[in-house]
Design a protein around this motif. Structure first.
Motif, short mmCIF file in Angstrom:
data_model
loop_
_atom_site.label_atom_id
_atom_site.label_comp_id
_atom_site.label_asym_id
_atom_site.label_seq_id
_atom_site.Cartn_x
_atom_site.Cartn_y
_atom_site.Cartn_z
N THR A 1 23.72 17.13 -42.66
CA THR A 1 25.00 16.52 -42.32
C THR A 1 24.81 15.10 -41.83
OG1 THR A 1 26.00 18.65 -41.75
CG2 THR A 1 27.03 16.68 -40.81
N VAL A 2 23.86 14.92 -40.93
CA VAL A 2 23.61 13.58 -40.38
C VAL A 2 23.19 12.62 -41.48
CG1 VAL A 2 22.18 12.22 -38.80
CG2 VAL A 2 23.07 14.45 -38.08
N GLU A 3 22.32 13.06 -42.37
CA GLU A 3 21.87 12.21 -43.48
C GLU A 3 23.03 11.84 -44.39
OE1 GLU A 3 18.64 13.95 -45.59
OE2 GLU A 3 17.17 13.53 -44.01
N ARG A 4 23.88 12.82 -44.69
CA ARG A 4 25.02 12.55 -45.59
C ARG A 4 25.96 11.51 -44.97
NH1 ARG A 4 30.15 14.89 -46.18
NH2 ARG A 4 29.67 16.30 -44.47
N VAL A 5 26.31 11.68 -43.71
CA VAL A 5 27.24 10.77 -43.05
C VAL A 5 26.63 9.37 -42.94
CG1 VAL A 5 28.45 10.26 -40.89
CG2 VAL A 5 28.43 12.59 -41.79
N MET A 6 25.37 9.28 -42.56
CA MET A 6 24.72 7.98 -42.43
C MET A 6 24.54 7.31 -43.78
SD MET A 6 24.35 7.31 -39.23
CE MET A 6 23.24 5.91 -39.27
N ASN A 7 24.23 8.08 -44.81
CA ASN A 7 24.05 7.51 -46.15
C ASN A 7 25.33 6.89 -46.67
OD1 ASN A 7 21.34 8.00 -46.53
ND2 ASN A 7 21.62 9.94 -47.60
N VAL A 8 26.45 7.58 -46.52
CA VAL A 8 27.72 7.07 -47.05
C VAL A 8 28.26 5.95 -46.18
CG1 VAL A 8 30.12 7.64 -47.59
CG2 VAL A 8 28.29 9.25 -48.18
N ASN A 9 28.32 6.19 -44.87
CA ASN A 9 29.01 5.25 -43.98
C ASN A 9 28.19 4.01 -43.64
OD1 ASN A 9 31.02 7.15 -43.97
ND2 ASN A 9 30.82 7.69 -41.83
#
Length: 266
Positions: A113-121
């Motif tokens: 989850t953290v990777e997904r949010v940081m990657n997109v945002n």
């Protein structure tokens, strides 16, 4: 609808990410009303083409370029910038509106989850900007507006991964702005509080469910907690973005402009 002159951005080719809905979608309509040439991108081709049909009567079909892209993929970022430049010329305006919510209280977070949010945002936004910025450096011209959040200026309960990503956007905006202004390129951020978008509705819905109240009650509570008594509209945020792209904002550099109805004071 734009509150600015219909020629205020006639000299601009603006690339808008996250244009399939919410703030990005509305920003495209506002900038079209100011005469900008527009490249709109996102993952949903149907929504992009729907938006294109609304823009064509305002700026003409020749001034709107649509390109679907997953900005977390390096090759797709590169193809987006190259094809936009080829279609409408030098990109001298960039609005980084693409973003997702996500995460929760600390004990619920997982690495994916953290990777997904940081990657997109944050990460994909940074590297897309790098591609556009390299051409701006050659021309010594350009304006960049990053979408952060009120959550990028203060922590928010139960929103840890999202807040972290938006704090990162602010730090990057301020640091990049110091480098870019030496080359006559301005970089700023906009930090909305709650905005009338699907992302905000989902956040309010989750909070309402935890409290055992209806979505309508949750919306009323969210509005009541804001000094102005209401949530911002996408058009209000789009108008702030538009202002930062105009010459009227030429000495605004590295700022994190809040639009929250006074919510930052509480």
């Amino acid at each position: 609808m734009s509150i600015f002159s219909n020629e205020a951005l006639k000299h601009k080719h603006v690339l808008i990410t996250g244009a399939t809905g919410g703030i990005g979608y509305e920003t495209a309509k506002v900038l079209a009303g100011m005469g900008a040439r527009l490249t709109i991108t996102g993952r949903n081709e149907e929504k992009l083409n729907e938006l294109k049909q609304q823009l064509i009567p305002v700026v003409g079909e020749e001034n709107v370029f649509v390109k679907t892209a997953d900005l977390t993929v390096e090759k797709e970022r590169e193809e987006l910038v190259l094809s936009a430049d080829k279609a409408l010329g030098f990109i001298n305006g960039l609005v980084n509106s693409a973003g997702i919510g996500g995460g929760g209280v600390v004990e619920e977070l997982d690495e994916a989850t953290v990777e997904r949010v940081m990657n997109v945002n944050f990460k994909s936004t940074l590297f897309l900007t790098q591609l556009v910025y390299s051409r701006m450096l050659e021309k010594k011209e350009g304006d960049i507006v990053n979408l952060s959040s009120l959550s990028g200026l203060r922590g928010t309960h139960g929103n840890t991964a999202y807040a972290a990503s938006k704090f990162a956007v602010i730090g990057w905006t301020q640091s990049m702005a110091l480098e870019a202004i030496e080359h006559k390129i301005r970089v700023n951020a906009v930090c909305p509080g709650y905005v009338d978008t699907e992302m905000a509705w989902n956040s309010i819905r989750k909070k309402a469910e935890k409290k055992g109240v209806s979505f309508e009650e949750g919306m009323n509570e969210a509005a009541a907690a804001i000094p102005s008594g209401r949530i911002s509209t996408t058009e209000e945020v789009a108008n702030m973005i538009a202002f930062l792209l105009t010459d009227a904002a030429r000495n605004i550099v590295g700022e994190a402009m809040k639009i929250s109805g006074g919510n930052f004071m509480r």
